[in-house]
Design a protein around this motif. Sequence first.
Motif, PDB file in Angstrom:
ATOM      1  N   THR A  94       0.836  -1.207   0.000  1.00  0.00           N
ATOM      2  CA  THR A  94       0.000   0.000   0.000  1.00  0.00           C
ATOM      3  C   THR A  94       0.867   1.252   0.000  1.00  0.00           C
ATOM      4  OG1 THR A  94      -1.699  -1.184   1.242  1.00  0.00           O
ATOM      5  CG2 THR A  94      -1.858   1.210   1.192  1.00  0.00           C
ATOM      6  N   TYR A  95       1.810   1.315   0.916  1.00  0.00           N
ATOM      7  CA  TYR A  95       2.691   2.479   0.986  1.00  0.00           C
ATOM      8  C   TYR A  95       3.451   2.651  -0.328  1.00  0.00           C
ATOM      9  CZ  TYR A  95       2.383   3.567   6.033  1.00  0.00           C
ATOM     10  OH  TYR A  95       1.974   3.964   7.280  1.00  0.00           O
ATOM     11  N   ARG A 125       2.589   1.640  -3.334  1.00  0.00           N
ATOM     12  CA  ARG A 125       1.696   2.082  -4.410  1.00  0.00           C
ATOM     13  C   ARG A 125       1.557   3.595  -4.395  1.00  0.00           C
ATOM     14  NH1 ARG A 125      -4.778   1.096  -4.038  1.00  0.00           N
ATOM     15  NH2 ARG A 125      -5.384   2.812  -5.419  1.00  0.00           N
ATOM     16  N   PHE A 126       1.338   4.168  -3.213  1.00  0.00           N
ATOM     17  CA  PHE A 126       1.091   5.602  -3.152  1.00  0.00           C
ATOM     18  C   PHE A 126       2.367   6.425  -3.271  1.00  0.00           C
ATOM     19  CE2 PHE A 126      -3.381   5.878  -2.648  1.00  0.00           C
ATOM     20  CZ  PHE A 126      -3.756   4.669  -2.103  1.00  0.00           C
TER      21      PHE A 126
END
Lengths: 448, 515, 125
Positions: A173-174, A176-177
């Motif tokens: 998640t981290y 990806r952003f």
Amino acid sequence: MRYLPLSDADRRHMLGAIGVNGVDDLFCDVPVEARLDAPVDLPHHQGEIAVEQAFRQFALKNLSPGCAPSFIGGGLYRHHVPAAVDHLIQRGEFLTAYTPYQPEIAQGTLQYLFEFQTQVAMLTGMEVANASMYDGATACAEAVLMAVRLGKSRRRAIVSGGVHPHYRDTALTYGRFAGLEVVASPPAWPGDEDLAAGIDAGTACVVVQNPDVFGRVRDYTPLAEACHRAGALLVVVVCEAVSLGLIKPPGEMGADIVVGEGQSLGISTGFGGPTVGLFATHGRFVRQMPGRLAGETVDADGRRGFVLTLSTREQHIRREKATSNICTNSGLCALAFTIHLTMLGEAGLRRLAEINHANAVALAERLETLPGVDPVQGAFFNEFTVRLPRAAEPVVDALAARGILAGVPASRLYPDEIEMQPLLILAATELNSEADMDRLVDGLRGAL
Amino acid sequence: MSASAQTYTGKSFTGQTHSGHRGLQLEEPLIFEQGSPERSAVDLPHPPACADRLGGLRRREPIGLPGLSEPEVVRHYTRLSQKNYCIDSGLYPLGSCTMKHNPRLNEKVARMPGLGDLHPLQPVSTVQGALEVIHTCAHWLKTLTGMPGVAMSPGAGAHGELVGLMTIRAALEHRGDRRTKVLVPESAHGTNPATAHACGYRVEAIPADERGRVDLEALRGKLDRDVAAIMVTNPNTCGLFETDIREIAAATHEVGAFFYCDGANFNAIVGRVRPADLGIDCMHINLHKTFSTPHGGGGPGSGPVVLSAELAPFAPLPYVLSDGERYRLIEHAADDEAAHPLGRIKGFHGQFGMFTRALAYMLAMGADGLRQASADAVLNANYVMARLKDVLHPAFPGPCMHEVVFDDSTLKDTGVTTLDLAKALIDEGFHPMTVYFPLVVHGAMLIEPTETESKDTLDLFIETMRALLTRARAGDAEAFHEAPRLSPRRRLDETAAARKPVLRWQPPAVDKAAE
Amino acid sequence: MANLRFTREHEWIRIDGDVGTVGITDYAQQQLGDVVFVELPEIGKAVKAGGEAAVVESVKAASEVYSPASGEVVEVNEVLQDEPAKVNGDAMGGGWFFRIRIADAGELDKLMEQGAYKDYVAGLS
């Protein structure tokens, strides 16, 4: 209302001093349409008796591991916390203190953070550690971001299939952003992975876990060397802090960043939170390390004291250029960790770790007598994975109904991997007696 | 209470003692400077003999940890605690922090067997009560804010901000809309631009007007279809309600952007205003601020994020769903076809220990109590402003909300800075207010009393501030530069700490000659 | 006589042939407070006029140091790694940050001379 000291007389006096008729006048900047005339549709205030009752009702609907033999690990571990720990962390001067931004009146907090940082560095075999992160999973994600910052134009991170899926997913998640390429390897079961083969010129780091999510312990020294030859960093995750009392630490294997979960020391499993993230690295990387740091200095009288330092990396000063947006560490949980570890000391931690391992070995030997259960392969500390002759989740549910918490079915963590459905991950700590193990084995024998 | 006429001589207080202790102020070395490796405060049985299965990876070298007995451990941490100021001992007028009383009932229920000792990976059928706690706490947050969705898992306020922006970006990507900018007021807390950056956005500043609020026309000028979101704190960091907030929301939505609201100051309006009615799309809430969970010396916190209907489907995993009878824990995207969760942002299920504490506070206060709390918080701040405004200059006209910000103009030419004033307050037994924040106010002093302070405490604080300001203007700058003199440590050398960082204890170098 | 120019961001550049020595001004170091750390560019790095070249950190702030002119970094002041305090004590001399080989001498004409910079700073207070 017992938490509100003002009396109606006080309020009248204060309104007079301000020069308004009522408190509503102080809300004059709120658009009229947005002002609520009455309390929202939620219960009225209640005394302690009613509130305790409500929580007792919540508690009664749960099966407490205190009342059931429990072999659940999977990233958080049930250990005995000495009575003094909980008393000490509930001292108001620890519990209700703020972040130590005014160090002159926060030396208690700052000194225990300095001691915590030292203990974490010692345990992990690294040069420096920070004052804690929210948890192991966010620490892992932040380690990936840090490796990318250090790696200049490298933006790729390889995550071993032995890393806990929660940690893997948080890093994904981290990543990806932040626009990174985080490559998640397939679950590392049953064989070993060849992570070195995947390192290229764009790889900032490889992330492994020791013991891994299946409980297996490995020597990552060769992988560390392969990483360094290719200009990448090795990040090692530790979910079970007690393992560092018995197993070669990541720092001695060549790790560049060590992250993990400190819950095993001082903190109950607490249905998953709050816990405490650990973060340690080389001294030369300290300015790229996220999170708070306590440092030693002197005061105007020349006496030793401690302050938060290297703050210019943090959000409240660097703003956009901060190493991360983190504001809090996990203060009180770090305190619980450091008190528990101080109580254990070197000898106590080693002995605790030996007991954990011995109990896990005893459990493994018992399980290996069950028909259809293969021997546990490889090295482990206090957790391992067995293959049952049928799907593990229904077995675990059946045993739970009989008051036995039989471990984590792999399908709970890997719902899409059909071949992993018969796998059961079990942990044994100092709290698991032989009687517990007998009950588990009998239960399994009946269910298989 | 009268200020006894103590003259500062400019020399430090030299009460030397043999022991190094001074009355009840007890010095305490590091644990590494005490104890011995073989001692322990925990009695454990001998490990049963076993053929180990460590694969030859047994740790060989000593770790270096000290060992102490239980009495020594208790004394060590008790002495450390006595060097800390805390809410239990006095007022913390820290703006933006909401240092309200931490009820002890919260601690009791959090530790109840069957709540505090659960494992997050137990079968869901065995933790229905825990899921009910999460669901109930979520319900209170949604009702108080008027928002239909909430992400409970973020571990702290800044984490909640990150999640808020992540859901916005996920929602935009879902509709194929690539935007690159986030607008943040100049007065914002540093986490806001750091968060935007961590989410892959670049930041542009929104100026404030002379009334300390977002300049609506300037904002309109900057809003375009490349703006993903605005991040606005309300009430803002100057302690003021953004009067144009509905217009701000409308203008933002007009260009298809989202309104992230920083909910750090929710204590000013809880129970009186629902942020949903102001047009926001998401807002993080600090449970350790508005909802009384303890600050713990810097954490742990909890930062749930309430979400609009458009953003709710993108909330991170895991979350709790109820079908009326049973609670389900959604840990994998496939388990809820109605949603597009953006993935995990943390291990396990969120800060459950903070949900129990916050919910205990919510049940204790009730809707009526929370409404009274925000009223008292705002009243207390305005009272402080009213009784100090003739000696300290409020940076903005008009009533404030739960906090008031003064600038340092009345200290001009005294040689006493905001920092000096703060250090002098320490000697007076108060924790200083927030200083030098917000950045838009020169020498800012941001004071938030909270509703759990009595009028007597506020009066003493006000009178002390007035006395200090009088002394500052009388030219006694030297005394302020020497402050604090009575705290466990005097001013500490932060420059040296940063130039040559010493971040851990090191064992003394082994004497090679002795070997 | 060395040619000395100033930027609005409080950097100075002392020109000697086609090499410029860059530092921050006395005003800048006063604003920053005690300097605790300096992040210097790599030798060989190409910098643009007005582009980020270094970072200077004090206890309370961290600031970008922008290159006054375009060029290539040929030398950095290693002394600052151990003695960041030199930036405070001798900002205009021993506290220099880096040297560049100037690509376009014409850019220098846009920068302020000493008198103009003095007036500029006076106007800021």
